[in-house]
Design an enzyme around this catalytic site. Structure first.
Site, PDB file in Angstrom:
ATOM      1  N   CYS A  52      42.499 -27.552  38.588  1.00  0.00           N
ATOM      2  CA  CYS A  52      42.856 -28.514  37.535  1.00  0.00           C
ATOM      3  C   CYS A  52      44.210 -29.152  37.813  1.00  0.00           C
ATOM      4  O   CYS A  52      44.414 -30.345  37.561  1.00  0.00           O
ATOM      5  CB  CYS A  52      42.884 -27.838  36.165  1.00  0.00           C
ATOM      6  SG  CYS A  52      41.313 -27.111  35.695  1.00  0.00           S
ATOM      7  N   ARG A 129      34.154 -30.016  34.155  1.00  0.00           N
ATOM      8  CA  ARG A 129      34.921 -31.165  34.668  1.00  0.00           C
ATOM      9  C   ARG A 129      34.076 -32.420  34.459  1.00  0.00           C
ATOM     10  O   ARG A 129      33.252 -32.769  35.296  1.00  0.00           O
ATOM     11  CB  ARG A 129      35.236 -30.971  36.152  1.00  0.00           C
ATOM     12  CG  ARG A 129      35.999 -29.698  36.438  1.00  0.00           C
ATOM     13  CD  ARG A 129      36.296 -29.510  37.911  1.00  0.00           C
ATOM     14  NE  ARG A 129      36.726 -28.142  38.157  1.00  0.00           N
ATOM     15  CZ  ARG A 129      37.959 -27.678  37.938  1.00  0.00           C
ATOM     16  NH1 ARG A 129      38.895 -28.497  37.505  1.00  0.00           N
ATOM     17  NH2 ARG A 129      38.261 -26.417  38.162  1.00  0.00           N
TER      18      ARG A 129
HETATM   19  C1  BEZ Z   1      40.803 -24.079  38.480  1.00  0.00           C
HETATM   20  O1  BEZ Z   1      41.315 -23.622  39.507  1.00  0.00           O
HETATM   21  O2  BEZ Z   1      41.146 -25.151  37.992  1.00  0.00           O
HETATM   22  C2  BEZ Z   1      39.698 -23.312  37.818  1.00  0.00           C
HETATM   23  C3  BEZ Z   1      38.825 -22.599  38.610  1.00  0.00           C
HETATM   24  C4  BEZ Z   1      37.798 -21.868  38.003  1.00  0.00           C
HETATM   25  C5  BEZ Z   1      37.659 -21.891  36.621  1.00  0.00           C
HETATM   26  C6  BEZ Z   1      38.519 -22.648  35.854  1.00  0.00           C
HETATM   27  C7  BEZ Z   1      39.539 -23.361  36.450  1.00  0.00           C
END
Ligand code: BEZ
Length: 217
Positions: A52, A129
């Site tokens: 993110c 997302r």
């Molecule tokens: C992230 O790294 O943004 C992420 C990865 C897995 C689940 C939620 C966020």
């Protein structure tokens, strides 16, 4: 969890549902937000997570290109405003990238549910997302959904935004992998007369009468 029909899933062509929300730049009512502009609204699973952070930094770093396409950005996650502010400040301090666009603090999941960003078989607590491309009439024109574990592609997000606007402006369709400066698809004929006109037309590159491309200058 079994899939259920409790959460709405807006579709391409729908009017974007209206909402009021608290964001990092203040309260917004979506129907009053950025009149006359396109909006790209996107969700991320959680603040202070690595993928993110790369994605929202990507939006911030390319914000000038969204400005050039008359487009405002809005982020969203199921986090508090305090978390958002701390994360924005942390990213700025650590990387120099400033997430200046509004990020919705959707702790009650109201907006995430309204836009189908909460997909319970993927996660019951974090938004997937999602990216919504919303035109100035507030019609949803394109939707992307990515899972929690795969980040999006900023070049593709900007490419489809440009393609939507170019298609609207020139009343043409957009072929595979199109980017600005490439040929576009001339809409296929709908009558026998239009078919004969297309067969006789020497101004476009034709595979056959129904598949013709041309360069727009
Ligand atoms: C992230 O790294 O943004 C992420 C990865 C897995 C689940 C939620 C966020």
């Amino acid at each position: 969890m079994e899939s259920n029909n409790f959460y709405s899933m807006p579709r391409i062509g729908d009017q974007a549902p209206d909402f009021e929300a608290v964001t990092t730049t203040g309260k917004i009512k979506f129907s009053d937000f950025a009149p006359g502009k396109w909006v790209v609204m996107f969700s991320h699973p959680a603040d202070f997570t690595p993928v993110c952070t790369t994605e929202l930094s990507g939006f911030a770093q390319r914000k000038g290109e969204f400005d050039d396409l008359n487009t405002e950005l809005i982020g969203l996650s199921i986090d508090s405003i305090h978390s958002h502010l701390a994360w924005v400040n942390n990213v700025r301090e650590k990387t120099g990238v400033y997430l200046s666009f509004p990020i919705i603090a959707d702790l009650d999941m109201k907006v995430a549910k309204l836009y189908g960003m909460l997909q319970p078989n993927e996660s019951e607590t974090a938004a997937v997302r999602a990216v919504f491309f919303i035109d100035p009439t507030r019609k949803i024109r394109l939707i992307m959904y990515y899972p929690l574990n795969v980040g999006r592609n900023m070049d593709e997000i900007l490419r489809v935004l440009d393609a939507l606007q170019f298609s609207d402006a020139h009343k043409v369709a957009i072929p595979l992998n199109w980017k600005r400066g490439d040929k576009v698809i001339v809409p296929p004929p709908k009558t026998l007369q239009e078919m004969d006109d297309r067969i006789a037309d020497t101004t476009c590159e034709k595979v056959d009468f129904y598949l013709a491309k041309k360069m727009l200058v």
